[in-house]
Motif scaffolding. Sequence first.
Motif, short mmCIF file in Angstrom:
data_model
loop_
_atom_site.label_atom_id
_atom_site.label_comp_id
_atom_site.label_asym_id
_atom_site.label_seq_id
_atom_site.Cartn_x
_atom_site.Cartn_y
_atom_site.Cartn_z
N LEU A 21 5.21 -11.66 1.21
CA LEU A 21 6.69 -11.37 1.56
C LEU A 21 7.69 -12.04 0.44
CD1 LEU A 21 6.75 -11.08 5.28
CD2 LEU A 21 6.55 -9.13 3.67
N GLN A 22 7.58 -13.05 0.14
CA GLN A 22 8.36 -14.06 -0.71
C GLN A 22 8.23 -13.39 -2.15
OE1 GLN A 22 10.54 -16.04 -0.26
NE2 GLN A 22 9.99 -16.49 2.03
N GLY A 23 6.93 -12.85 -2.45
CA GLY A 23 6.94 -12.07 -3.97
C GLY A 23 7.56 -10.92 -3.85
N ALA A 24 7.93 -10.41 -2.55
CA ALA A 24 8.75 -9.13 -2.68
C ALA A 24 10.40 -9.37 -2.31
CB ALA A 24 8.40 -8.08 -1.54
N ASN A 25 10.84 -10.57 -2.52
CA ASN A 25 12.12 -11.04 -2.06
C ASN A 25 12.85 -10.26 -3.13
OD1 ASN A 25 14.36 -12.20 -1.00
ND2 ASN A 25 14.12 -14.13 -2.07
N ASN A 26 14.06 -9.96 -2.74
CA ASN A 26 15.18 -9.19 -3.54
C ASN A 26 14.51 -8.20 -4.38
OD1 ASN A 26 18.04 -9.09 -4.20
ND2 ASN A 26 17.34 -9.99 -6.37
N THR A 27 13.94 -6.95 -3.57
CA THR A 27 13.38 -5.99 -4.21
C THR A 27 13.83 -4.59 -3.51
OG1 THR A 27 11.51 -6.18 -3.00
CG2 THR A 27 11.40 -7.20 -5.27
N VAL A 28 13.82 -3.54 -4.06
CA VAL A 28 14.00 -2.29 -3.64
C VAL A 28 12.39 -1.88 -3.36
CG1 VAL A 28 14.81 0.02 -3.58
CG2 VAL A 28 16.18 -1.94 -4.51
N LEU A 29 12.28 -1.53 -2.01
CA LEU A 29 10.87 -1.01 -1.61
C LEU A 29 10.71 0.56 -2.19
CD1 LEU A 29 10.63 -2.63 1.90
CD2 LEU A 29 9.73 -3.55 -0.38
N SER A 30 9.50 0.61 -2.70
CA SER A 30 9.44 2.02 -3.13
C SER A 30 8.05 2.60 -2.68
CB SER A 30 9.52 2.18 -4.70
OG SER A 30 8.68 1.35 -5.41
N GLY A 31 7.72 3.88 -3.09
CA GLY A 31 6.42 4.52 -2.92
C GLY A 31 6.41 5.16 -1.54
N SER A 32 5.33 5.53 -1.39
CA SER A 32 5.25 6.56 -0.09
C SER A 32 5.17 5.79 1.30
CB SER A 32 3.80 7.24 0.00
OG SER A 32 2.63 6.35 0.08
N LEU A 33 4.79 4.24 1.27
CA LEU A 33 5.05 3.59 2.34
C LEU A 33 6.71 3.26 2.79
CD1 LEU A 33 2.12 0.98 2.03
CD2 LEU A 33 2.26 3.00 3.65
N ALA A 34 7.32 2.98 1.52
CA ALA A 34 8.91 2.92 1.85
C ALA A 34 9.41 4.25 2.40
CB ALA A 34 9.30 2.87 0.78
N GLU A 35 8.76 5.37 1.95
CA GLU A 35 9.44 6.79 2.57
C GLU A 35 8.89 6.68 4.04
OE1 GLU A 35 10.99 8.89 1.27
OE2 GLU A 35 11.34 8.18 -0.96
N LEU A 36 7.69 6.30 4.36
CA LEU A 36 7.42 6.11 5.91
C LEU A 36 8.34 5.30 6.72
CD1 LEU A 36 3.56 6.39 5.47
CD2 LEU A 36 5.10 8.27 6.42
N LEU A 37 8.42 4.18 6.14
CA LEU A 37 9.32 3.00 6.79
C LEU A 37 10.80 3.83 6.78
CD1 LEU A 37 9.98 0.49 7.90
CD2 LEU A 37 10.40 -0.56 5.52
N MET A 38 11.33 4.38 5.99
CA MET A 38 12.72 4.89 5.88
C MET A 38 12.76 6.23 7.25
SD MET A 38 14.71 6.96 2.94
CE MET A 38 14.09 6.06 1.78
N SER A 39 11.67 6.87 7.25
CA SER A 39 11.73 7.76 8.19
C SER A 39 11.53 7.56 9.58
CB SER A 39 10.41 8.87 7.93
OG SER A 39 10.54 9.60 6.82
N TYR A 40 10.74 6.15 9.75
CA TYR A 40 10.52 5.71 11.14
C TYR A 40 11.70 5.11 11.44
CZ TYR A 40 8.53 2.66 14.68
OH TYR A 40 8.24 2.14 15.94
#
Length: 382
Positions: free
Chosen positions: A185-204
Amino acid sequence: MDTESESGDDLPAGQEWPAHKERRRWPREPATQKEHRSDVPPALAPLRFSTQDLPLKEQFQAWRAHMAPLVDVHLPDGKSPDDGFLAEQIGWRLGDVLIIQQRAQAYSFIRDQTMLRSSPIDHWNVGLLRSGRGWTEVNRQVTEAGPGAVFFRSLGYPHRGRMIDSAAVLVFLPYELLAANASLLQGANNTVLSGSLAELLMSYLTGLEANLSNVTAGEVPRLVQTISDMVVACAASSTRPDTSQIQAGMGMMERAHRYVHLNLHSDDLTPDVMCRALGISRTRLYQLFEASGGVFNYIRKRRLLQAYADLSNPADNRQISEIAEAAGFNAAANFTRAFSHEFGLSPRDIRKTVATERPVVPATLPARSQGTTIGDWLVPAH
């Protein structure tokens, strides 16, 4: 920050939300109202903050005081507090996870090292921007998020940024909830999540937002687990962290919390052992955990949270007494008393919920102060 100013999003004179904003009232109403059994009341009571009914000159100061435990906020250049400042938050607590529906006029914010040293807030923050735009800087790297973007950051690190007039859904997850995946998670700090999994998270999150007022107590652990799993999956698909650099940059509080998580069931989880492992003095260790009620209180709460997760797991067939012992309680009665005080439900209530798939709600839930700041929402007193 090296970001260009954006014009055209300032509010017109008067106290009205901008035309480009969604004019709905929160919480959002579901498209189709779900049917709920009358004997299972909703578990979540909304926490509310709004400047709308305050005198114009007091609005921004109220917002600043409300946000002070999290960030220091400022008005954009050329804006006066006398002009008023519209901001609204509705918070929903799912266990230790906090979901906030927010809309606010333009502001800048900063969370610096001084604030970090005295703050018990080291949460992960996931945000879904409904409208507006924002910029956040961490270690001189600026991330921009626009409408429909899902951003991710750690509140355990210094950062600063600014928002234009915006509406967003913000999810705050305590560090220890995702501690097993801290390096990723620290490697993803200050990022905009993208891709199909981000779309699923947004829908959820969109579907969950529409039904927060209908959530029952028995559904909370499953919702928390689902959100946690989806956030980790999104972060994993968005970055490939350099573990050595991440470990080198970890703050002392984060290292201490991670050590507790990795050694949660060890009989040797004591202040002396922690001091030797972390290379710090007892005084420094006590300072780190002062805001959490002390080292022992922090460990006790983490163990109770793990016991809650174990009791909620249908695949965990251990007796309650075994789970109590793993949580550091030699007497079942002491475990039941501490567990009930912490969660408002007994261990048997949780087991009954899992066994019957019917939410069990206590006759009287323990009162929880709504507090006056976002800090009270994020780290409520027990």
